[in-house]
Design an enzyme around this catalytic site. Structure first.
Site, PDB file in Angstrom:
ATOM      1  N   ASP A 259       0.953  -1.171  -0.059  1.00 51.44           N
ATOM      2  CA  ASP A 259      -0.030   0.224  -0.152  1.00 51.44           C
ATOM      3  C   ASP A 259       0.963   1.292  -0.022  1.00 51.44           C
ATOM      4  O   ASP A 259       2.061   1.081   0.440  1.00 51.44           O
ATOM      5  CB  ASP A 259      -0.742   0.014   1.253  1.00 51.44           C
ATOM      6  CG  ASP A 259      -1.809   1.122   1.303  1.00 51.44           C
ATOM      7  OD1 ASP A 259      -2.517   1.313   0.299  1.00 51.44           O
ATOM      8  OD2 ASP A 259      -1.907   1.895   2.323  1.00 51.44           O
ATOM      9  N   SER A 260       0.253   2.378  -0.181  1.00 51.94           N
ATOM     10  CA  SER A 260       0.965   3.594  -0.396  1.00 51.94           C
ATOM     11  C   SER A 260       1.585   3.915   1.223  1.00 51.94           C
ATOM     12  O   SER A 260       2.250   4.582   1.286  1.00 51.94           O
ATOM     13  CB  SER A 260       0.013   4.904  -0.757  1.00 51.94           C
ATOM     14  OG  SER A 260      -0.849   4.908  -0.057  1.00 51.94           O
TER      15      SER A 260
ATOM     16  N   HIS B 134      -7.337   2.854   3.680  1.00 52.15           N
ATOM     17  CA  HIS B 134      -7.086   3.642   4.701  1.00 52.15           C
ATOM     18  C   HIS B 134      -8.416   3.864   5.540  1.00 52.15           C
ATOM     19  O   HIS B 134      -8.460   4.229   6.650  1.00 52.15           O
ATOM     20  CB  HIS B 134      -6.353   5.038   4.316  1.00 52.15           C
ATOM     21  CG  HIS B 134      -5.070   5.159   4.024  1.00 52.15           C
ATOM     22  ND1 HIS B 134      -4.387   4.561   2.893  1.00 52.15           N
ATOM     23  CD2 HIS B 134      -4.022   5.628   4.727  1.00 52.15           C
ATOM     24  CE1 HIS B 134      -3.110   4.765   2.913  1.00 52.15           C
ATOM     25  NE2 HIS B 134      -2.889   5.498   4.005  1.00 52.15           N
TER      26      HIS B 134
ATOM     27  N   CYS C 211      -4.257  -1.560  -2.028  1.00 49.08           N
ATOM     28  CA  CYS C 211      -4.365  -0.230  -1.953  1.00 49.08           C
ATOM     29  C   CYS C 211      -5.562   0.108  -3.505  1.00 49.08           C
ATOM     30  O   CYS C 211      -5.186  -0.226  -4.551  1.00 49.08           O
ATOM     31  CB  CYS C 211      -3.038   0.606  -2.512  1.00 49.08           C
ATOM     32  SG  CYS C 211      -3.006   2.218  -2.872  1.00 49.08           S
ATOM     33  N   ASN C 212      -6.576   0.713  -3.302  1.00 52.31           N
ATOM     34  CA  ASN C 212      -7.397   1.000  -4.206  1.00 52.31           C
ATOM     35  C   ASN C 212      -6.826   1.800  -5.425  1.00 52.31           C
ATOM     36  O   ASN C 212      -7.223   1.580  -6.566  1.00 52.31           O
ATOM     37  CB  ASN C 212      -8.754   1.566  -3.787  1.00 52.31           C
ATOM     38  CG  ASN C 212      -9.573   0.661  -2.931  1.00 52.31           C
ATOM     39  OD1 ASN C 212     -10.257   0.008  -3.178  1.00 52.31           O
ATOM     40  ND2 ASN C 212      -9.127   0.430  -1.466  1.00 52.31           N
ATOM     41  N   THR C 213      -6.345   2.805  -4.942  1.00 55.95           N
ATOM     42  CA  THR C 213      -5.725   3.636  -5.954  1.00 55.95           C
ATOM     43  C   THR C 213      -4.642   2.977  -6.881  1.00 55.95           C
ATOM     44  O   THR C 213      -4.589   3.201  -8.189  1.00 55.95           O
ATOM     45  CB  THR C 213      -4.774   4.843  -5.234  1.00 55.95           C
ATOM     46  OG1 THR C 213      -5.844   5.439  -4.207  1.00 55.95           O
ATOM     47  CG2 THR C 213      -4.456   6.022  -6.171  1.00 55.95           C
TER      48      THR C 213
ATOM     49  N   CYS D 140     -10.813   2.792  -0.255  1.00 55.82           N
ATOM     50  CA  CYS D 140      -9.537   3.278   0.030  1.00 55.82           C
ATOM     51  C   CYS D 140      -9.345   2.435   1.253  1.00 55.82           C
ATOM     52  O   CYS D 140     -10.042   2.530   2.409  1.00 55.82           O
ATOM     53  CB  CYS D 140      -9.668   4.839   0.165  1.00 55.82           C
ATOM     54  SG  CYS D 140      -7.841   5.089   0.759  1.00 55.82           S
TER      55      CYS D 140
ATOM     56  N   TYR E 221      -0.701   8.836  -2.442  1.00 51.59           N
ATOM     57  CA  TYR E 221      -0.917   8.322  -3.924  1.00 51.59           C
ATOM     58  C   TYR E 221      -2.025   9.038  -4.802  1.00 51.59           C
ATOM     59  O   TYR E 221      -1.818   9.341  -5.871  1.00 51.59           O
ATOM     60  CB  TYR E 221      -0.769   6.859  -4.348  1.00 51.59           C
ATOM     61  CG  TYR E 221       0.511   6.324  -4.042  1.00 51.59           C
ATOM     62  CD1 TYR E 221       1.472   6.513  -3.287  1.00 51.59           C
ATOM     63  CD2 TYR E 221       0.530   4.804  -4.812  1.00 51.59           C
ATOM     64  CE1 TYR E 221       2.694   5.692  -3.352  1.00 51.59           C
ATOM     65  CE2 TYR E 221       1.911   3.856  -4.642  1.00 51.59           C
ATOM     66  CZ  TYR E 221       2.716   4.426  -3.844  1.00 51.59           C
ATOM     67  OH  TYR E 221       3.980   4.058  -4.114  1.00 51.59           O
ATOM     68  N   GLY E 222      -3.030   9.108  -4.003  1.00 51.84           N
ATOM     69  CA  GLY E 222      -4.399   9.406  -4.504  1.00 51.84           C
ATOM     70  C   GLY E 222      -4.678  10.861  -5.073  1.00 51.84           C
ATOM     71  O   GLY E 222      -5.642  11.002  -5.612  1.00 51.84           O
TER      72      GLY E 222
ATOM     73  N   GLU F  98      -2.392   9.215   7.625  1.00 49.05           N
ATOM     74  CA  GLU F  98      -0.847   9.383   7.447  1.00 49.05           C
ATOM     75  C   GLU F  98      -0.076  10.293   8.549  1.00 49.05           C
ATOM     76  O   GLU F  98       0.984   9.798   9.044  1.00 49.05           O
ATOM     77  CB  GLU F  98      -0.199   9.701   6.074  1.00 49.05           C
ATOM     78  CG  GLU F  98      -0.785   8.645   5.113  1.00 49.05           C
ATOM     79  CD  GLU F  98       0.177   7.248   5.212  1.00 49.05           C
ATOM     80  OE1 GLU F  98       1.362   7.209   5.581  1.00 49.05           O
ATOM     81  OE2 GLU F  98      -0.439   6.160   5.226  1.00 49.05           O
TER      82      GLU F  98
HETATM   83  N1  DGL Z   1      -4.647   2.971   0.615  1.00 47.94           N
HETATM   84  C1  DGL Z   1      -4.956   3.862  -0.554  1.00 47.94           C
HETATM   85  C2  DGL Z   1      -6.181   3.551  -1.278  1.00 47.94           C
HETATM   86  O1  DGL Z   1      -6.649   2.371  -1.193  1.00 47.94           O
HETATM   87  C3  DGL Z   1      -4.657   5.183  -0.295  1.00 47.94           C
HETATM   88  C4  DGL Z   1      -4.136   5.820  -1.387  1.00 47.94           C
HETATM   89  C5  DGL Z   1      -3.273   7.167  -1.302  1.00 47.94           C
HETATM   90  O2  DGL Z   1      -2.125   7.023  -0.673  1.00 47.94           O
HETATM   91  O3  DGL Z   1      -3.768   8.131  -1.439  1.00 47.94           O
HETATM   92  O4  DGL Z   1      -6.445   4.134  -2.137  1.00 47.94           O
END
Ligand code: DGL
Length: 291
Positions: free
Chosen positions: A8-9, A205, A71-73, A203, A40-41, A169
């Site tokens: 994940d990010s 998170h 991570c969905n992104t 997401c 990342y998003g 974060e």
């Molecule tokens: N956990 C990431 C997701 O599921 C977060 C992406 C991010 O870093 O913005 O999208």
């Protein structure tokens, strides 16, 4: 022997890792959080794809035979290109019995929707990148077209939540100041479609602020008509199913019930936050992701 990589990010993928280890406790895992470059998003396709590919290559070099993009992104923006363009090249250089694969989190989540929604009104909370990719919308439309699906046509409403990941974060998500942003995005989504009965936290998170989301719903949606999809359990079940159908990966996985934690940011800070979340002592190592 090979391990399962979970990427994940940042901290979000821990919500997926925890669920996976509950269902599949015996395997060995490597968790990698690119905390130094999160979120990342809010990045473009090129950047998310480049960062995700670096992470995947790194985990493959650590003997991971399967990498879960928790991570969905990354799943929305990079998975398809990695599966179609990069994996064939990576696997072409490997012997037949050493092939690797990369899996995402969006498809298993979407598959749960038809059984959950009663009126077909689905709300998606996600990062700006996931929302703009339309991945959830496209996957839900595909599900409708399957002969096995109940004859739903979904009414889908998306809400980008650009500040939730930065708050998490930064460790600010449990503080009262975060309430403003929880209220603001949930209210905006439900103003757009008050009939939404199924909410996807798109997401990884977001389960970390589930307490605040639940409190908001208890206050604002007292009729209890809104259900939240739990992505971790769905991804874990889907991985268990995948392994049962793919002995070519399963039989190569080592089983010492271990997990290594890697982060691109400060290891002490990661260890502290991850230990609290997973309720076990974590000792993370810092790593550098290259090209
Ligand atoms: N956990 C990431 C997701 O599921 C977060 C992406 C991010 O870093 O913005 O999208």
């Amino acid at each position: 022997m090979a391990k399962i990589g979970v990427f994940d990010s940042g901290y979000g993928g821990l919500t997926i890792l925890r669920a996976i280890r509950e269902v599949l406790p015996d395997y060995d895992y490597i968790y990698l959080g690119d905390n130094a470059r999160a979120p990342y998003g809010t990045h473009s396709f090129d950047v998310i794809y480049r960062y995700t590919l670096q992470a995947v290559r790194f985990l493959l070099e650590q003997d991971c035979t399967l990498v879960i993009l928790a991570c969905n992104t990354a799943s929305a923006k990079a998975l398809r290109t990695i599966q179609q363009k990069d994996l064939p090249l990576i696997n072409a250089r490997r012997p037949e019995n050493q092939k690797v694969n990369v899996l995402g989190v969006i498809r298993p989540t979407v598959e749960a929707v038809p059984a959950m929604t009663k009126n077909g009104h689905v709300g998606i909370l996600a990062t700006p990148a996931t929302v703009s990719s339309e991945s959830y919308v496209l996957e839900l439309q595909k599900i409708c077209q399957q002969p096995s699906a109940r004859a739903h046509s979904f009414s889908i409403t998306q809400q980008p939540c650009p500040l939730w990941v930065p708050l998490i974060e930064a460790g600010e998500h449990t503080k009262p100041g975060a309430d403003y942003f929880v209220d603001s995005y949930l209210r905006s989504l439900l103003d757009k479609d008050p009939l939404i009965d199924t909410l996807i936290l798109g997401c990884t998170h977001y389960p970390l602020i589930k307490g605040k989301i639940d409190a908001w719903m208890a206050r604002e949606k007292k009729d209890g008509t809104l259900s939240v999809i739990s992505q971790g359990a769905l991804v874990a079940d889907s991985l268990a199913d995948y392994l049962s159908r793919h002995p070519e990966y399963r039989n190569r996985l080592s089983m010492n019930a271990s997990c290594r934690f890697l982060t691109t940011e400060n290891a002490d800070r990661f260890s502290q936050s991850a230990s609290i979340f997973l309720a076990e002592p974590i000792e993370a190592q810092q790593v550098i992701l290259g090209s």
